[in-house]
Design a protein around this motif. Structure first.
Motif, PDB file in Angstrom:
ATOM      1  N   TYR A   1      34.335  40.046  -2.011  1.00 14.75           N
ATOM      2  CA  TYR A   1      35.087  40.657  -3.110  1.00 14.75           C
ATOM      3  C   TYR A   1      35.746  41.963  -2.706  1.00 14.75           C
ATOM      4  CZ  TYR A   1      34.494  37.939  -7.359  1.00 14.75           C
ATOM      5  OH  TYR A   1      34.600  36.983  -8.327  1.00 14.75           O
TER       6      TYR A   1
ATOM      7  N   TYR B   1      39.368  32.763  -1.156  1.00 17.69           N
ATOM      8  CA  TYR B   1      38.845  33.823  -0.304  1.00 17.69           C
ATOM      9  C   TYR B   1      38.719  33.422   1.159  1.00 17.69           C
ATOM     10  CZ  TYR B   1      37.967  37.339  -3.834  1.00 17.69           C
ATOM     11  OH  TYR B   1      38.137  38.313  -4.773  1.00 17.69           O
TER      12      TYR B   1
ATOM     13  N   HIS C   1      17.545  48.601  -8.245  1.00 19.68           N
ATOM     14  CA  HIS C   1      16.849  48.814  -9.509  1.00 19.68           C
ATOM     15  C   HIS C   1      16.025  47.589  -9.894  1.00 19.68           C
ATOM     16  CE1 HIS C   1      16.775  48.599 -14.015  1.00 19.68           C
ATOM     17  NE2 HIS C   1      16.195  49.763 -13.817  1.00 19.68           N
ATOM     18  N   LEU C   2      16.642  46.411  -9.783  1.00 19.69           N
ATOM     19  CA  LEU C   2      15.945  45.179 -10.142  1.00 19.69           C
ATOM     20  C   LEU C   2      14.739  44.943  -9.230  1.00 19.69           C
ATOM     21  CD1 LEU C   2      18.899  42.706 -10.833  1.00 19.69           C
ATOM     22  CD2 LEU C   2      17.284  43.600 -12.503  1.00 19.69           C
ATOM     23  N   LEU C   3      14.964  45.229  -7.964  1.00 21.42           N
ATOM     24  CA  LEU C   3      13.930  44.942  -6.969  1.00 21.42           C
ATOM     25  C   LEU C   3      12.685  45.793  -7.175  1.00 21.42           C
ATOM     26  CD1 LEU C   3      13.371  43.372  -4.327  1.00 21.42           C
ATOM     27  CD2 LEU C   3      14.386  45.285  -3.087  1.00 21.42           C
TER      28      LEU C   3
ATOM     29  N   SER D   1      24.049  38.320  -2.428  1.00 19.43           N
ATOM     30  CA  SER D   1      24.722  39.408  -3.136  1.00 19.43           C
ATOM     31  C   SER D   1      25.564  40.235  -2.177  1.00 19.43           C
ATOM     32  CB  SER D   1      23.699  40.320  -3.810  1.00 19.43           C
ATOM     33  OG  SER D   1      22.854  39.574  -4.632  1.00 19.43           O
TER      34      SER D   1
ATOM     35  N   LYS E   1      26.811  39.475   0.763  1.00 21.19           N
ATOM     36  CA  LYS E   1      27.942  38.781   1.367  1.00 21.19           C
ATOM     37  C   LYS E   1      29.003  38.449   0.331  1.00 21.19           C
ATOM     38  CE  LYS E   1      25.359  37.744   5.308  1.00 21.19           C
ATOM     39  NZ  LYS E   1      25.042  36.916   6.468  1.00 21.19           N
ATOM     40  N   GLY E   2      28.544  38.087  -0.855  1.00 20.26           N
ATOM     41  CA  GLY E   2      29.501  37.873  -1.935  1.00 20.26           C
ATOM     42  C   GLY E   2      30.268  39.152  -2.217  1.00 20.26           C
ATOM     43  N   ALA E   3      29.547  40.264  -2.247  1.00 18.30           N
ATOM     44  CA  ALA E   3      30.184  41.553  -2.521  1.00 18.30           C
ATOM     45  C   ALA E   3      31.185  41.910  -1.433  1.00 18.30           C
ATOM     46  CB  ALA E   3      29.127  42.642  -2.639  1.00 18.30           C
TER      47      ALA E   3
ATOM     48  N   HIS F   1      39.020  43.768  -4.019  1.00 16.90           N
ATOM     49  CA  HIS F   1      38.796  44.648  -5.168  1.00 16.90           C
ATOM     50  C   HIS F   1      38.324  46.048  -4.790  1.00 16.90           C
ATOM     51  CE1 HIS F   1      39.034  41.373  -8.218  1.00 16.90           C
ATOM     52  NE2 HIS F   1      38.706  40.630  -7.177  1.00 16.90           N
TER      53      HIS F   1
ATOM     54  N   GLY G   1      27.893  33.509  -3.185  1.00 12.56           N
ATOM     55  CA  GLY G   1      27.244  33.557  -1.881  1.00 12.56           C
ATOM     56  C   GLY G   1      26.380  32.330  -1.670  1.00 12.56           C
TER      57      GLY G   1
ATOM     58  N   SER H   1      12.955  42.649 -16.050  1.00  9.48           N
ATOM     59  CA  SER H   1      12.920  43.948 -15.386  1.00  9.48           C
ATOM     60  C   SER H   1      12.870  45.088 -16.395  1.00  9.48           C
ATOM     61  CB  SER H   1      14.123  44.112 -14.475  1.00  9.48           C
ATOM     62  OG  SER H   1      15.246  44.526 -15.210  1.00  9.48           O
TER      63      SER H   1
ATOM     64  N   GLN I   1      22.388  48.293  -8.347  1.00  6.81           N
ATOM     65  CA  GLN I   1      21.788  47.443  -9.365  1.00  6.81           C
ATOM     66  C   GLN I   1      20.673  46.587  -8.765  1.00  6.81           C
ATOM     67  OE1 GLN I   1      22.554  47.506 -12.594  1.00  6.81           O
ATOM     68  NE2 GLN I   1      21.052  45.939 -13.131  1.00  6.81           N
ATOM     69  N   PHE I   2      20.904  46.102  -7.571  1.00  7.75           N
ATOM     70  CA  PHE I   2      19.895  45.274  -6.915  1.00  7.75           C
ATOM     71  C   PHE I   2      18.637  46.090  -6.631  1.00  7.75           C
ATOM     72  CE2 PHE I   2      17.686  43.050  -3.578  1.00  7.75           C
ATOM     73  CZ  PHE I   2      17.796  41.721  -3.986  1.00  7.75           C
TER      74      PHE I   2
ATOM     75  N   LEU J   1      14.501  38.057 -12.672  1.00  8.46           N
ATOM     76  CA  LEU J   1      14.828  39.481 -12.587  1.00  8.46           C
ATOM     77  C   LEU J   1      15.582  39.951 -13.829  1.00  8.46           C
ATOM     78  CD1 LEU J   1      15.995  39.821  -8.863  1.00  8.46           C
ATOM     79  CD2 LEU J   1      13.939  40.805  -9.884  1.00  8.46           C
TER      80      LEU J   1
ATOM     81  N   GLN K   1      28.092  49.616  -6.280  1.00 10.24           N
ATOM     82  CA  GLN K   1      27.497  49.496  -7.615  1.00 10.24           C
ATOM     83  C   GLN K   1      26.480  48.343  -7.653  1.00 10.24           C
ATOM     84  OE1 GLN K   1      30.869  49.471 -10.238  1.00 10.24           O
ATOM     85  NE2 GLN K   1      29.604  48.949 -12.007  1.00 10.24           N
ATOM     86  N   THR K   2      26.862  47.238  -7.020  1.00 11.28           N
ATOM     87  CA  THR K   2      25.999  46.066  -7.012  1.00 11.28           C
ATOM     88  C   THR K   2      24.715  46.321  -6.222  1.00 11.28           C
ATOM     89  OG1 THR K   2      28.001  44.727  -7.038  1.00 11.28           O
ATOM     90  CG2 THR K   2      25.940  43.595  -6.580  1.00 11.28           C
TER      91      THR K   2
ATOM     92  N   SER L   1      28.425  41.468 -11.881  1.00 14.93           N
ATOM     93  CA  SER L   1      28.906  41.303 -10.506  1.00 14.93           C
ATOM     94  C   SER L   1      27.778  40.798  -9.611  1.00 14.93           C
ATOM     95  CB  SER L   1      29.512  42.603  -9.973  1.00 14.93           C
ATOM     96  OG  SER L   1      28.613  43.667 -10.086  1.00 14.93           O
ATOM     97  N   LEU L   2      26.573  41.280  -9.849  1.00 13.52           N
ATOM     98  CA  LEU L   2      25.433  40.784  -9.069  1.00 13.52           C
ATOM     99  C   LEU L   2      25.271  39.278  -9.261  1.00 13.52           C
ATOM    100  CD1 LEU L   2      23.160  41.748  -7.191  1.00 13.52           C
ATOM    101  CD2 LEU L   2      21.707  42.037  -9.194  1.00 13.52           C
TER     102      LEU L   2
ATOM    103  N   LEU M   1      32.746  48.257  -6.399  1.00 16.60           N
ATOM    104  CA  LEU M   1      31.914  47.206  -6.964  1.00 16.60           C
ATOM    105  C   LEU M   1      30.777  46.867  -6.019  1.00 16.60           C
ATOM    106  CD1 LEU M   1      32.165  45.792  -9.648  1.00 16.60           C
ATOM    107  CD2 LEU M   1      33.361  43.918  -8.544  1.00 16.60           C
TER     108      LEU M   1
ATOM    109  N   LYS N   1      43.107  38.057  -7.848  1.00 15.24           N
ATOM    110  CA  LYS N   1      42.456  39.257  -8.370  1.00 15.24           C
ATOM    111  C   LYS N   1      42.342  39.184  -9.892  1.00 15.24           C
ATOM    112  CE  LYS N   1      42.628  44.229  -7.550  1.00 15.24           C
ATOM    113  NZ  LYS N   1      43.455  45.363  -7.164  1.00 15.24           N
TER     114      LYS N   1
ATOM    115  N   PHE O   1      28.314  37.434  -7.488  1.00 15.01           N
ATOM    116  CA  PHE O   1      28.186  37.463  -6.031  1.00 15.01           C
ATOM    117  C   PHE O   1      27.079  36.526  -5.573  1.00 15.01           C
ATOM    118  CE2 PHE O   1      29.731  42.141  -6.104  1.00 15.01           C
ATOM    119  CZ  PHE O   1      31.000  41.701  -6.379  1.00 15.01           C
ATOM    120  N   SER O   2      25.968  36.536  -6.300  1.00 12.99           N
ATOM    121  CA  SER O   2      24.848  35.679  -5.918  1.00 12.99           C
ATOM    122  C   SER O   2      25.243  34.216  -5.969  1.00 12.99           C
ATOM    123  CB  SER O   2      23.663  35.889  -6.858  1.00 12.99           C
ATOM    124  OG  SER O   2      23.306  37.245  -6.886  1.00 12.99           O
TER     125      SER O   2
END
Lengths: 211, 211
Positions: free
Chosen positions: B188, A127, B206-208, B181, B183-185, B192, A184, A211, B203-204, A207, B199-200, A176-177, B196, A142, A180-181
Motif C-alpha cells: 500500500y 499492485y 497495541h493489539l499484541l 500486515s 507486507k500488505g502495508a 498511499h 497479505g 483486546s 495498532q498491531f 484480537l 499507523q498500522t 487498514s490492519l 498508513l 488509489k 493488509f492482513s
DNA sequence: GTCTATAGCTAGATAGAC
DNA sequence: GTCTATCTAGCTATAGAC
C-alpha cells in the motif's frame, strides 16, 4: 400508416442498434471479463492482446478495435472492479447479521475462487505491476483503495460503538490492519495454501473482539 | 633464487587469478545487486537482460555469460535474499532490547529504502509474478517464507512466555498476522505513502500487548 | 569476459480491405 | 466488427570471433 412506417422504421433501427450493441457488449464484456481473470492471476502486464484474442477466437486487431490502447482496457478493468465492489457492499450491508459478519462476507466474496485458482482480490491485483502502470490507472486504483478503506472503517466504527469490538481503538487503523492482513494472506495463499489464511482471520477476530 | 622465482611465479598466478576473480565477482555481484533492486521495484518479469546490460555498460551477451538463463539469475537472487535475511536476523537477535524491538528492527531493515523508492521487501518481491515463476524459484521462495515465519513465530513465543505479549495466543497465527500486515502495508505504501504503514504497526503493537 | 550478430518469439499498435 | 498485413520494439537465448 405514416405512424406505422415510422414505427417499423424505429423498430428496425432499434433492432439493428440493439443487435449491434448486443454483439458489441458481448465481445467487449468477454474481453473485460477474461482480462479481469488474467489480471487477478498475473497482473496487468501479465497478459496480452494475443492472450485475449486466442481466448475469444478473434484477432489482436479486433481486440484493439474495442480497446485501442491497453490503458483503455485498464481503465475498463477499474470500472469493472468498482462495479463488483459496489454491488458486493450493498449486498453485505443488507444481509449481514453483525459487523464482523459483514467483514466475513466481504472477505468471502473477495476470495471467491481466488484461493483455488491462485488469484488475487480484484482491487489489489493491480499492485503486481504498480510501478509500471500509467498514472491514470494508478489514480483509479488509489480511489478504489480509499473507497474500500472507508467502508471497512465505517464497519469498525459501528462495531466499536455497539460494543461488538473492543473499545478505545482507532477504527481507521483497525481497518487498514484488517485489509493488509487479508491481502497479505491472499498473496501467501497462492504459494502456501489456504490454511494459513483461515487461521490468520481467526486470530484477527480474536484480537479485534477481546483486546 | 629458485624459491624467489617460484614465489614470483606464484604471486603472478595469484594476482592473475585474483584479478580475474575480482572482475568476475564484481560483474556478477553488480548484476545480482542491480537485479535485486529491479526485482523489488518491478518483480522478476519487470526487468530484462537489456536493462542490466545498459546499467552496467556491457552487452546482453555478457550478462548471459554470468547467468546463462534467467532462472539462473533468479536462483542467485534467492541466494542473495537468503544471505540478506540471515545476516539481518543474527544482527537483530544480538542487539534487540525486547521481542517487540526485534520485530521493529526487522521491519525497519526490510523497509530500508523501500518506502521512499517504491520497493517491496526482498522476500515478497517474487510474489509480483508468482504464477509465472519457474517451479525451482517458487520452491526457494516458499522456503524463504517458511524461514521468516519460523523466526517471527519464535519471537512471538518468547514474548508470550516472558509476559511481554498478551497470553493465550497462538504464536504462529500471530506471526503470520504480523507478516501479512507488514507486507500488505508495504504494498500500500507504494501508492498511499508511509503514514498508513506506521499507523498500522502502532495498532498491531497495541493489539499484541494488550489483548 | 566481452563482443557482434542473429535467432525466434512476443509485445503493443496501426492501416486499410471486407 | 473482424480480418490480413505490417511495423517497431522488446524479450530470452545462442554461436562464434577476439
Amino acid at each position: 400508416m405514416q405512424l406505422y412506417y415510422l414505427h417499423a422504421d424505429y423498430q428496425m433501427n432499434t433492432k439493428t442498434v440493439t443487435a449491434a450493441n448486443t454483439k458489441l457488449i458481448n465481445t467487449r464484456q468477454q474481453i473485460v471479463e477474461y482480462s479481469a481473470d488474467m489480471l487477478r492471476a498475473n497482473g496487468f502486464e501479465g497478459f496480452s492482446y494475443l492472450d485475449i484474442s486466442r481466448h475469444l477466437g478473434i484477432t489482436k486487431a479486433s481486440v484493439h478495435h474495442h480497446f485501442p490502447k491497453k490503458v483503455d482496457l485498464g481503465l475498463a478493468l477499474c470500472d469493472w472492479t468498482q462495479d463488483w465492489f459496489e454491488q458486493g457492499l450493498s449486498h453485505f450491508d443488507a444481509r449481514a447479521t453483525s459487523n464482523w459478519n459483514k467483514l466475513e462476507r466481504y472477505v468471502r466474496a473477495a476470495m471467491k475462487h481466488s484461493l483455488n485458482e491462485h488469484k488475487l482480490c480484484p482491487i489489489s491485483a493491480f499492485y503486481s505491476d504498480l510501478n509500471k502502470l500509467p498514472d491514470s490507472i494508478k489514480e483509479r486504483v488509489k480511489a478504489l483503495d480509499d473507497y474500500e478503506l472507508d467502508w471497512v472503517t465505517a464497519v469498525m466504527q459501528d462495531g466499536i460503538d455497539n460494543d461488538e469490538f473492543a473499545p478505545n481503538q482507532d477504527p481507521r487503523a483497525l481497518a487498514s490492519l484488517f485489509i493488509f492482513s487479508c491481502k497479505g494472506a491472499l498473496y501467501y495463499a497462492r504459494l502456501h495454501g489456504k490454511d494459513l489464511f483461515h487461521q490468520t482471520m481467526k486470530q484477527f477476530e480474536h484480537l479485534l473482539k477481546s483486546s
